[in-house]
Design a protein around this motif. Structure first.
Motif, mmCIF file in Angstrom:
data_model
loop_
_atom_site.group_PDB
_atom_site.id
_atom_site.type_symbol
_atom_site.label_atom_id
_atom_site.label_comp_id
_atom_site.label_asym_id
_atom_site.label_seq_id
_atom_site.Cartn_x
_atom_site.Cartn_y
_atom_site.Cartn_z
ATOM 1 N N ILE A 2 0.865 -1.187 0.000
ATOM 2 C CA ILE A 2 0.000 0.000 0.000
ATOM 3 C C ILE A 2 0.902 1.238 0.000
ATOM 4 O O ILE A 2 1.764 1.382 0.864
ATOM 5 C CB ILE A 2 -0.921 0.012 1.246
ATOM 6 N N LYS A 3 0.702 2.086 -1.002
ATOM 7 C CA LYS A 3 1.588 3.254 -1.159
ATOM 8 C C LYS A 3 0.840 4.526 -0.807
ATOM 9 O O LYS A 3 -0.180 4.846 -1.423
ATOM 10 C CB LYS A 3 2.092 3.312 -2.595
ATOM 11 N N VAL A 4 1.363 5.214 0.212
ATOM 12 C CA VAL A 4 0.669 6.378 0.761
ATOM 13 C C VAL A 4 1.557 7.615 0.675
ATOM 14 O O VAL A 4 2.713 7.592 1.109
ATOM 15 C CB VAL A 4 0.304 6.128 2.253
ATOM 16 N N SER A 15 2.816 17.467 6.516
ATOM 17 C CA SER A 15 2.910 16.172 5.802
ATOM 18 C C SER A 15 4.095 15.329 6.267
ATOM 19 O O SER A 15 3.950 14.110 6.377
ATOM 20 C CB SER A 15 2.875 16.343 4.279
ATOM 21 N N PRO A 16 5.278 15.927 6.591
ATOM 22 C CA PRO A 16 6.322 15.062 7.155
ATOM 23 C C PRO A 16 5.940 14.543 8.541
ATOM 24 O O PRO A 16 6.281 13.416 8.907
ATOM 25 C CB PRO A 16 7.577 15.944 7.205
ATOM 26 N N GLU A 38 5.510 8.190 2.009
ATOM 27 C CA GLU A 38 6.321 9.378 1.716
ATOM 28 C C GLU A 38 5.481 10.630 1.947
ATOM 29 O O GLU A 38 4.295 10.533 2.250
ATOM 30 C CB GLU A 38 6.790 9.359 0.247
ATOM 31 N N SER A 39 6.108 11.797 1.774
ATOM 32 C CA SER A 39 5.347 13.042 1.822
ATOM 33 C C SER A 39 5.898 14.031 0.812
ATOM 34 O O SER A 39 7.056 13.918 0.389
ATOM 35 C CB SER A 39 5.366 13.642 3.236
ATOM 36 N N ALA A 40 5.056 14.992 0.428
ATOM 37 C CA ALA A 40 5.448 16.006 -0.549
ATOM 38 C C ALA A 40 4.637 17.272 -0.301
ATOM 39 O O ALA A 40 3.631 17.250 0.417
ATOM 40 C CB ALA A 40 5.206 15.494 -1.969
#
Ligand code: 4NP
Length: 152
Positions: A2-4, A15-16, A38-40
């Motif tokens: 699962i990619k979040v 987000s971090p 991850e976050s962006a």
């Protein structure tokens, strides 16, 4: 797998914080190998900058490190790469669409829409209150992971 991807404006505060708290939650449940997290940010304002020191400090209090994370801007390709793109506030959603285009596969969500009290996560960059942000993110993540577990 699962990619979040968690998304906020600058990718140095909210987000971090969500990224590292969710990694911790997943690790503690023994699900580390089942996730890519991850976050962006929607803006390139903070590109390359480390996590905000107040976030690092808050997470250090609960034994979580943010080493190695540097802000990056959301890219169009992220839409294909991730299953869930989770925004911190409504404004992020508008900006996400601007970058990735239409949400054809229903991947874009607002974190606190998973809770029984849907709302934005206030930006601590402006509120200076990192405790509220922390509590709101935990609340959203706990509801999100429950939903994932339900459909596993
Ligand atoms: P974040 O907070 O979106 O939670 O990372 C912000 C960080 C930087 C800025 C705005 C919000 N800024 O304008 O540089």
């Amino acid at each position: 797998m699962i990619k979040v991807l968690f998304v906020c404006l600058g990718n140095i505060c909210r987000s971090p914080m969500a990224e590292f708290l969710f990694k911790d939650m997943v690790n503690k449940k023994g699900l580390r190998d089942e996730f890519i997290i991850e976050s962006a940010g929607t803006s390139n304002e903070e590109e390359g900058n480390p996590v905000h020191y107040r976030v690092t400090k808050k997470l250090a209090e609960v034994g979580i490190k943010t080493d190695g994370k540097h802000a990056r801007q959301l890219e169009k390709y992220d839409y294909n790469k991730f299953d869930y793109i989770i925004a911190m506030e409504q404004r992020n959603i508008r900006d996400i669409y601007r970058i990735v285009g239409e949400d054809r596969e229903n991947k874009v969500y607002r974190l606190l829409d998973f809770t029984s009290n849907p709302r934005d996560i206030a930006d601590p960059w402006y509120t200076h209150n990192f405790d509220i942000t922390y509590n709101d993110i935990i609340e959203g993540l706990e509801c999100f992971i429950k939903i994932l577990e339900k459909y596993r």
